[in-house]
Scaffold this motif. Structure first.
Motif, PDB file in Angstrom:
ATOM      1  N   LYS A 288      73.562  88.842   5.084  1.00 47.28           N
ATOM      2  CA  LYS A 288      73.724  90.265   5.391  1.00 47.28           C
ATOM      3  C   LYS A 288      73.659  90.501   6.898  1.00 47.28           C
ATOM      4  N   VAL A 289      72.688  89.887   7.553  1.00 44.01           N
ATOM      5  CA  VAL A 289      72.543  90.041   9.002  1.00 44.01           C
ATOM      6  C   VAL A 289      73.803  89.556   9.712  1.00 44.01           C
ATOM      7  N   CYS A 290      74.308  88.401   9.301  1.00 44.43           N
ATOM      8  CA  CYS A 290      75.494  87.841   9.956  1.00 44.43           C
ATOM      9  C   CYS A 290      76.737  88.671   9.668  1.00 44.43           C
ATOM     10  N   ASP A 291      76.836  89.221   8.447  1.00 44.18           N
ATOM     11  CA  ASP A 291      77.962  90.108   8.141  1.00 44.18           C
ATOM     12  C   ASP A 291      77.996  91.281   9.112  1.00 44.18           C
ATOM     13  N   GLU A 292      76.832  91.899   9.323  1.00 40.77           N
ATOM     14  CA  GLU A 292      76.757  93.070  10.201  1.00 40.77           C
ATOM     15  C   GLU A 292      76.982  92.687  11.656  1.00 40.77           C
ATOM     16  N   ARG A 293      76.512  91.504  12.023  1.00 41.99           N
ATOM     17  CA  ARG A 293      76.692  91.052  13.407  1.00 41.99           C
ATOM     18  C   ARG A 293      78.169  90.773  13.692  1.00 41.99           C
ATOM     19  N   ILE A 294      78.836  90.150  12.736  1.00 45.92           N
ATOM     20  CA  ILE A 294      80.261  89.860  12.891  1.00 45.92           C
ATOM     21  C   ILE A 294      81.060  91.151  13.012  1.00 45.92           C
ATOM     22  N   SER A 295      80.608  92.207  12.319  1.00 50.75           N
ATOM     23  CA  SER A 295      81.316  93.487  12.376  1.00 50.75           C
ATOM     24  C   SER A 295      81.096  94.204  13.702  1.00 50.75           C
ATOM     25  N   GLY A 296      80.224  93.635  14.570  1.00 50.89           N
ATOM     26  CA  GLY A 296      80.050  94.176  15.911  1.00 50.89           C
ATOM     27  C   GLY A 296      78.802  95.003  16.137  1.00 50.89           C
ATOM     28  N   LYS A 297      77.881  95.034  15.185  1.00 52.78           N
ATOM     29  CA  LYS A 297      76.676  95.847  15.333  1.00 52.78           C
ATOM     30  C   LYS A 297      75.636  95.138  16.200  1.00 52.78           C
ATOM     31  N   SER A 298      74.825  95.930  16.875  1.00 53.01           N
ATOM     32  CA  SER A 298      73.775  95.382  17.733  1.00 53.01           C
ATOM     33  C   SER A 298      72.601  94.895  16.900  1.00 53.01           C
ATOM     34  N   HIS A 299      71.765  94.063  17.505  1.00 50.59           N
ATOM     35  CA  HIS A 299      70.559  93.584  16.824  1.00 50.59           C
ATOM     36  C   HIS A 299      69.690  94.766  16.395  1.00 50.59           C
ATOM     37  N   GLN A 300      69.552  95.744  17.293  1.00 49.71           N
ATOM     38  CA  GLN A 300      68.690  96.887  17.002  1.00 49.71           C
ATOM     39  C   GLN A 300      69.212  97.692  15.815  1.00 49.71           C
ATOM     40  N   ARG A 301      70.511  97.884  15.750  1.00 47.15           N
ATOM     41  CA  ARG A 301      71.076  98.663  14.649  1.00 47.15           C
ATOM     42  C   ARG A 301      70.935  97.912  13.328  1.00 47.15           C
ATOM     43  N   ILE A 302      71.140  96.609  13.349  1.00 41.63           N
ATOM     44  CA  ILE A 302      70.985  95.808  12.134  1.00 41.63           C
ATOM     45  C   ILE A 302      69.543  95.860  11.653  1.00 41.63           C
ATOM     46  N   ALA A 303      68.605  95.812  12.591  1.00 42.41           N
ATOM     47  CA  ALA A 303      67.187  95.892  12.226  1.00 42.41           C
ATOM     48  C   ALA A 303      66.904  97.182  11.466  1.00 42.41           C
ATOM     49  N   ALA A 304      67.513  98.278  11.907  1.00 42.87           N
ATOM     50  CA  ALA A 304      67.325  99.572  11.241  1.00 42.87           C
ATOM     51  C   ALA A 304      68.014  99.590   9.874  1.00 42.87           C
ATOM     52  N   ILE A 305      69.183  98.969   9.791  1.00 40.35           N
ATOM     53  CA  ILE A 305      69.934  98.950   8.535  1.00 40.35           C
ATOM     54  C   ILE A 305      69.190  98.167   7.460  1.00 40.35           C
ATOM     55  N   VAL A 306      68.676  96.992   7.836  1.00 35.82           N
ATOM     56  CA  VAL A 306      68.055  96.099   6.857  1.00 35.82           C
ATOM     57  C   VAL A 306      66.561  96.379   6.685  1.00 35.82           C
ATOM     58  N   GLY A 307      65.922  96.853   7.747  1.00 39.76           N
ATOM     59  CA  GLY A 307      64.490  97.094   7.670  1.00 39.76           C
ATOM     60  C   GLY A 307      63.678  95.876   8.034  1.00 39.76           C
ATOM     61  N   MET A 308      64.095  95.157   9.061  1.00 37.39           N
ATOM     62  CA  MET A 308      63.357  93.984   9.544  1.00 37.39           C
ATOM     63  C   MET A 308      63.223  94.094  11.054  1.00 37.39           C
ATOM     64  N   SER A 309      62.459  93.206  11.636  1.00 39.04           N
ATOM     65  CA  SER A 309      62.250  93.243  13.075  1.00 39.04           C
ATOM     66  C   SER A 309      63.493  92.766  13.817  1.00 39.04           C
ATOM     67  N   VAL A 310      63.635  93.223  15.054  1.00 39.98           N
ATOM     68  CA  VAL A 310      64.754  92.783  15.890  1.00 39.98           C
ATOM     69  C   VAL A 310      64.683  91.278  16.109  1.00 39.98           C
ATOM     70  N   GLU A 311      63.454  90.768  16.245  1.00 39.66           N
ATOM     71  CA  GLU A 311      63.274  89.328  16.477  1.00 39.66           C
ATOM     72  C   GLU A 311      63.815  88.519  15.304  1.00 39.66           C
ATOM     73  N   MET A 312      63.569  88.995  14.074  1.00 36.85           N
ATOM     74  CA  MET A 312      64.060  88.275  12.897  1.00 36.85           C
ATOM     75  C   MET A 312      65.584  88.365  12.808  1.00 36.85           C
ATOM     76  N   VAL A 313      66.139  89.512  13.150  1.00 32.79           N
ATOM     77  CA  VAL A 313      67.601  89.658  13.174  1.00 32.79           C
ATOM     78  C   VAL A 313      68.208  88.641  14.139  1.00 32.79           C
ATOM     79  N   MET A 314      67.625  88.529  15.309  1.00 31.41           N
ATOM     80  CA  MET A 314      68.128  87.590  16.318  1.00 31.41           C
ATOM     81  C   MET A 314      68.001  86.148  15.838  1.00 31.41           C
ATOM     82  N   LYS A 315      66.931  85.867  15.097  1.00 32.95           N
ATOM     83  CA  LYS A 315      66.738  84.517  14.570  1.00 32.95           C
ATOM     84  C   LYS A 315      67.831  84.176  13.557  1.00 32.95           C
TER      85      LYS A 315
END
Length: 334
Positions: A288-315
């Motif tokens: 899910k994180v990679c899908d959103e990242r490929i679509s061009g979303k920022s780490h911060q926005r993905i964190a809000a979408i999924v409900g996880m920390s920015v650090e985990m999104v980046m990982k």
């Protein structure tokens, strides 16, 4: 531990002083003796010398863990999260239960951590709990510093969860996959939530273009997951009763975390599910994180979408980020 008769304190603006006086309040009361800092080994040693009573020390890791555990429960953490904490607290209690936290040293904590060198993740969990315990010991006046803060964590596998391959996703959504596993996979990739949260999702949570769920690890905090039109149409097409879970066992009973993992592993062991070898249910979260990242979303926005920390999104998205940087392609400004 109750204090013996004759022990008393004087509270000043920035300091509390402790004293002992034999037969305090009586005509033949003895001299007032100033005591060492409250709660320290020296304090209890002096109490024993003045009173002649050898008292069992209360300043032990066993009692410190008991206090810490009670504080965790008051925070309203889920049973699963508390169980995770206990997995790291139990070995500390077993190895150091009767020891005084005031006697703990950097070298001693490193030795404790090294006993888990074959399981770096557990070693790091133990270290995190020791940091919290030592912090509480300082707050309780049992010691003046936190030696666990001086110790680095073990290096762990930096990748963690990985995005599913196209072949693995095709297997999960094929006609050969069990219906409950197929639904679980679709919900997992659509929302990016953990197993324990996916298996509790119901049609009652559908709201507008998204799906409400509760994140168990965050104390059942409510979270709204936005769905694509295709995802919403697929999920709504399941025609599930409003209060029934989307993902159910063949027997009609709800899944638990273990039974859902068993369905995944059983299918992965078949020829039709062989592409799942090396993947786990948690990899849907990374997908899910990679899908959103490929679509061009920022780490911060993905964190809000999924409900996880920015650090985990980046990982989870690190390989995609590296490839994007190498190709010179961009995402939203961070």
């Amino acid at each position: 531990m109750p204090l013996p008769s004759g022990v008393f304190r004087t509270v000043k603006p920035n300091k509390t002083y402790w004293y002992f006086q034999k037969r305090r309040g009586q005509p033949d009361a003895g001299p007032i003796v100033k005591l060492p800092e409250f709660g320290t080994p020296e304090f209890w040693s002096e109490i024993a010398r003045l009173t002649g009573e050898q008292r069992a020390p209360s300043n032990t890791f066993k009692n410190l863990i008991k206090d810490y555990r009670t504080r965790l429960e008051k925070k309203g953490l889920s049973a699963g999260t508390l169980k995770t904490y206990d997995s790291a607290l139990n070995p500390i209690r077993e190895m150091w239960g009767e020891l005084d936290p005031a006697e703990t040293t950097v070298a001693g904590i490193m030795e404790m951590q090294d006993s888990f060198s074959d399981r770096p993740s557990m070693g790091n969990m133990v270290l995190i709990q020791l940091r919290a315990l030592m912090k509480l010991a300082v707050q309780k006046g049992w010691r003046k510093d936190n030696p666990a803060r001086e110790i680095d964590k073990f290096e762990e596998d930096p990748d963690g969860a990985q995005p599913l391959s196209a072949e693995a996703w095709a297997a999960l959504t094929s006609d050969a996959a069990p219906d409950d596993l197929k639904r679980f996979a679709i919900l997992g990739r659509a929302t990016g939530q953990r197993i324990s949260d996916i298996i509790r999702m119901t049609p009652a949570g559908r709201e507008q273009e998204g799906l409400n769920c509760r994140i168990k690890k965050l104390g059942d905090k409510q979270h709204w997951c936005i769905l694509s039109q295709a995802e919403a149409e697929t999920i709504d097409g399941w025609k599930q009763f409003k209060g029934a879970a989307y993902v159910m066992q063949d027997s009609g009973r709800r899944h638990n975390t273990n039974s859902m993992r068993d369905v995944w592993n059983d299918f992965a062991a078949t020829e039709a599910g062989s592409a799942l070898k090396g993947f786990t249910p948690h990899d849907l979260r990374a997908t899910k994180v990679c899908d959103e990242r490929i679509s061009g979303k920022s780490h911060q926005r993905i964190a809000a979408i999924v409900g996880m920390s920015v650090e985990m999104v980046m990982k989870y998205s690190r390989h995609i980020d590296q490839k994007a940087a190498a190709r010179g392609t961009g995402t939203e400004r961070e």
